[in-house]
Design a protein around this motif. Structure first.
Motif, PDB file in Angstrom:
ATOM      1  N   MET A 188       0.836  -1.190   0.000  1.00 52.64           N
ATOM      2  CA  MET A 188       0.000   0.000   0.000  1.00 52.64           C
ATOM      3  C   MET A 188       0.878   1.249   0.000  1.00 52.64           C
ATOM      4  O   MET A 188       1.848   1.325   0.757  1.00 52.64           O
ATOM      5  CB  MET A 188      -0.888  -0.020   1.255  1.00 52.64           C
ATOM      6  N   PRO A 189       0.597   2.248  -0.849  1.00 60.06           N
ATOM      7  CA  PRO A 189       1.353   3.495  -0.797  1.00 60.06           C
ATOM      8  C   PRO A 189       1.298   4.121   0.599  1.00 60.06           C
ATOM      9  O   PRO A 189       0.275   4.030   1.289  1.00 60.06           O
ATOM     10  CB  PRO A 189       0.644   4.383  -1.823  1.00 60.06           C
ATOM     11  N   GLU A 190       2.381   4.731   1.006  1.00 60.23           N
ATOM     12  CA  GLU A 190       2.493   5.241   2.370  1.00 60.23           C
ATOM     13  C   GLU A 190       1.376   6.225   2.716  1.00 60.23           C
ATOM     14  O   GLU A 190       0.894   6.248   3.850  1.00 60.23           O
ATOM     15  CB  GLU A 190       3.849   5.917   2.550  1.00 60.23           C
ATOM     16  N   ARG A 191       0.927   7.007   1.749  1.00 56.69           N
ATOM     17  CA  ARG A 191      -0.067   8.044   2.038  1.00 56.69           C
ATOM     18  C   ARG A 191      -1.421   7.463   2.442  1.00 56.69           C
ATOM     19  O   ARG A 191      -2.271   8.184   2.974  1.00 56.69           O
ATOM     20  CB  ARG A 191      -0.230   8.963   0.832  1.00 56.69           C
ATOM     21  N   PHE A 192      -1.645   6.166   2.181  1.00 57.31           N
ATOM     22  CA  PHE A 192      -2.912   5.541   2.545  1.00 57.31           C
ATOM     23  C   PHE A 192      -2.824   4.666   3.793  1.00 57.31           C
ATOM     24  O   PHE A 192      -3.843   4.171   4.280  1.00 57.31           O
ATOM     25  CB  PHE A 192      -3.426   4.671   1.384  1.00 57.31           C
ATOM     26  N   GLN A 193      -1.638   4.455   4.300  1.00 55.09           N
ATOM     27  CA  GLN A 193      -1.454   3.450   5.351  1.00 55.09           C
ATOM     28  C   GLN A 193      -2.145   3.821   6.661  1.00 55.09           C
ATOM     29  O   GLN A 193      -2.813   2.988   7.283  1.00 55.09           O
ATOM     30  CB  GLN A 193       0.040   3.206   5.577  1.00 55.09           C
ATOM     31  N   ASP A 194      -2.001   5.062   7.108  1.00 58.51           N
ATOM     32  CA  ASP A 194      -2.634   5.467   8.374  1.00 58.51           C
ATOM     33  C   ASP A 194      -4.154   5.365   8.297  1.00 58.51           C
ATOM     34  O   ASP A 194      -4.810   4.895   9.242  1.00 58.51           O
ATOM     35  CB  ASP A 194      -2.220   6.900   8.737  1.00 58.51           C
ATOM     36  N   ALA A 195      -4.719   5.797   7.167  1.00 59.68           N
ATOM     37  CA  ALA A 195      -6.175   5.736   7.000  1.00 59.68           C
ATOM     38  C   ALA A 195      -6.647   4.286   6.995  1.00 59.68           C
ATOM     39  O   ALA A 195      -7.713   3.961   7.547  1.00 59.68           O
ATOM     40  CB  ALA A 195      -6.581   6.431   5.703  1.00 59.68           C
ATOM     41  N   HIS A 196      -5.865   3.401   6.398  1.00 60.67           N
ATOM     42  CA  HIS A 196      -6.224   1.984   6.369  1.00 60.67           C
ATOM     43  C   HIS A 196      -6.245   1.403   7.785  1.00 60.67           C
ATOM     44  O   HIS A 196      -7.201   0.716   8.169  1.00 60.67           O
ATOM     45  CB  HIS A 196      -5.226   1.220   5.503  1.00 60.67           C
ATOM     46  N   ARG A 197      -5.191   1.669   8.542  1.00 60.54           N
ATOM     47  CA  ARG A 197      -5.140   1.131   9.906  1.00 60.54           C
ATOM     48  C   ARG A 197      -6.306   1.652  10.736  1.00 60.54           C
ATOM     49  O   ARG A 197      -6.936   0.911  11.499  1.00 60.54           O
ATOM     50  CB  ARG A 197      -3.811   1.526  10.554  1.00 60.54           C
ATOM     51  N   ALA A 198      -6.593   2.941  10.608  1.00 62.43           N
ATOM     52  CA  ALA A 198      -7.690   3.533  11.369  1.00 62.43           C
ATOM     53  C   ALA A 198      -9.025   2.904  10.982  1.00 62.43           C
ATOM     54  O   ALA A 198      -9.889   2.658  11.837  1.00 62.43           O
ATOM     55  CB  ALA A 198      -7.723   5.051  11.145  1.00 62.43           C
ATOM     56  N   ALA A 199      -9.201   2.636   9.674  1.00 65.29           N
ATOM     57  CA  ALA A 199     -10.459   2.043   9.209  1.00 65.29           C
ATOM     58  C   ALA A 199     -10.627   0.627   9.751  1.00 65.29           C
ATOM     59  O   ALA A 199     -11.730   0.233  10.169  1.00 65.29           O
ATOM     60  CB  ALA A 199     -10.497   2.038   7.683  1.00 65.29           C
ATOM     61  N   ILE A 200      -9.551  -0.152   9.782  1.00 62.95           N
ATOM     62  CA  ILE A 200      -9.604  -1.515  10.318  1.00 62.95           C
ATOM     63  C   ILE A 200      -9.959  -1.490  11.802  1.00 62.95           C
ATOM     64  O   ILE A 200     -10.846  -2.224  12.282  1.00 62.95           O
ATOM     65  CB  ILE A 200      -8.270  -2.236  10.105  1.00 62.95           C
ATOM     66  N   GLU A 201      -9.271  -0.630  12.548  1.00 69.31           N
ATOM     67  CA  GLU A 201      -9.513  -0.548  13.992  1.00 69.31           C
ATOM     68  C   GLU A 201     -10.948  -0.121  14.286  1.00 69.31           C
ATOM     69  O   GLU A 201     -11.608  -0.669  15.169  1.00 69.31           O
ATOM     70  CB  GLU A 201      -8.530   0.434  14.630  1.00 69.31           C
ATOM     71  N   ARG A 202     -11.418   0.855  13.529  1.00 71.18           N
ATOM     72  CA  ARG A 202     -12.777   1.348  13.760  1.00 71.18           C
ATOM     73  C   ARG A 202     -13.809   0.268  13.455  1.00 71.18           C
ATOM     74  O   ARG A 202     -14.795   0.109  14.190  1.00 71.18           O
ATOM     75  CB  ARG A 202     -13.036   2.579  12.891  1.00 71.18           C
ATOM     76  N   TYR A 203     -13.580  -0.495  12.368  1.00 72.07           N
ATOM     77  CA  TYR A 203     -14.544  -1.535  12.020  1.00 72.07           C
ATOM     78  C   TYR A 203     -14.577  -2.623  13.087  1.00 72.07           C
ATOM     79  O   TYR A 203     -15.650  -3.097  13.469  1.00 72.07           O
ATOM     80  CB  TYR A 203     -14.199  -2.145  10.662  1.00 72.07           C
ATOM     81  N   ILE A 204     -13.425  -3.035  13.589  1.00 73.49           N
ATOM     82  CA  ILE A 204     -13.368  -4.090  14.595  1.00 73.49           C
ATOM     83  C   ILE A 204     -14.053  -3.641  15.884  1.00 73.49           C
ATOM     84  O   ILE A 204     -14.744  -4.416  16.557  1.00 73.49           O
ATOM     85  CB  ILE A 204     -11.905  -4.493  14.858  1.00 73.49           C
ATOM     86  N   GLU A 205     -13.890  -2.366  16.226  1.00 79.44           N
ATOM     87  CA  GLU A 205     -14.483  -1.850  17.464  1.00 79.44           C
ATOM     88  C   GLU A 205     -15.976  -1.593  17.340  1.00 79.44           C
ATOM     89  O   GLU A 205     -16.745  -1.858  18.264  1.00 79.44           O
ATOM     90  CB  GLU A 205     -13.786  -0.549  17.868  1.00 79.44           C
TER      91      GLU A 205
END
Length: 337
Positions: free
Chosen positions: A63-80
């Protein structure tokens, strides 16, 4: 199984494994910690990684670096919360190849339980070719809009003036009216040339070659230069389309002479291309934000197309995907054409 019956190969595990491994789409399975647990063999073709290299790594590896933080945040939010912040079906995003270049992919995510754990599968299809075709189509549509603008306004206006001036000249034998008519026809001829040039130069640069900056600039000067103006150029080798590069110079040189009052023009190499400079009167009150826009000019005799052609050439791409080196102009031309 009845005696003598053959196994149904289309229900064997090996058959389905072959489908997964040999299909046209890349398949990745990740766990709730964003760790890759499986990658099929298509991953190698699409992203340059052996599947075994990715197992245990984060999905952000491709994944390009500019999308990585948003991806992690989206995963965490979905799991929670169970709330999806992205469409999971056919979303189109850039992924990153092992060598660093980006690959446009369409991704469809699914969630299911396996072995008592929630996992996510991502099915990815390379859509780079389609995105490039869409980009070219958009570029062609923009060109058509420009042509419509020129034909409907820029050409029609001087044509109507020419007809009116001709009527006056016929009625009065006014030599001044005839001279004005001659100027109008010259302007229309220039507009036609510019429109035809824009049609040609708006096409994508598909191939480049090693060219001499001095040689191409000198050839352009022989076509569009002026004997009363001093000219010089650095001699370096560049990667460019020589015809497009010469066209770029042929638009910049007259611009500096006719609208900037330049007495000297020089082309110098820079760390990432070249710059065209002159000693003319400067840009003055010209809007630098609009300087290269189609139709923008502060000159009564200008068409507003010349510098737009320069930008079109400079933004040409080689191979349909990467910027063509040495087609970046940083003109110091002192007015717009």
């Amino acid at each position: 199984m009845a005696a003598g019956a053959q196994p149904n190969s289309f229900t064997d595990r090996a058959f389905f494994e072959a489908l997964v491994q040999n299909g046209s789409d890349a398949i990745i399975i990740i766990d709730t910690d964003d760790r890759i647990r499986f990658a099929n063999d298509v991953i190698k073709k699409m992203f340059g990684y052996d599947p075994e290299e990715l197992v245990g790594e984060s999905l952000t590896t491709i994944m390009p670096e500019r999308f990585q933080d948003a991806h992690r945040a989206a995963i965490e939010r979905y799991i929670e919360t169970g709330e999806r912040t992205l469409d999971w079906s056919g979303i189109e995003l850039p992924a990153e190849h092992r060598d660093g270049h980006e690959v446009q992919v369409s991704i469809t995510f699914e969630e299911y339980e396996y072995g008592g754990q929630n996992v996510f599968s991502g099915i990815m299809r390379d859509v780079t070719g389609r995105k490039e075709r869409e980009r070219k189509l958009e570029q062609q549509n923009e060109q058509l809009e420009r042509f419509a603008s020129v034909v409907s306004h820029d050409l029609r206006s001087p044509l109507q003036m020419a007809k009116a001036t001709l009527a006056v000249a016929k009625a009065t034998d006014d030599e001044e009216a005839l001279e004005e008519l001659d100027e109008l026809l010259d302007r229309m001829d220039e507009l036609v040339d510019d429109v035809l040039e824009l049609a040609t130069q708006g096409q994508t640069v598909d191939e480049t070659e090693q060219v001499s900056l001095e040689a191409v600039a000198s050839d352009a000067w022989n076509v569009a230069g002026h004997g009363d103006i001093a000219f010089e150029s650095d001699d370096v080798t560049l990667e460019a389309d020589p015809e497009r590069l010469q066209t770029l110079f042929e638009n910049l040189f007259p611009n500096a002479r006719e609208h900037g009052g330049a007495e000297s023009i020089w082309v110098e190499a820079t760390h990432d291309g070249f710059a065209v400079n002159d000693d003319g009167g400067g840009l003055g009150h010209v809007d630098r934000e609009q300087l290269f826009d189609h139709g923008y000019t502060e000159s009564e005799s200008g068409t507003g197309i010349g510098l737009n052609i320069v930008r079109t050439v400079a933004q040409g791409t080689a191979g349909g995907s990467r910027p063509a080196r040495a087609t970046r102009a940083v003109p110091d031309s002192r007015s717009t054409r």
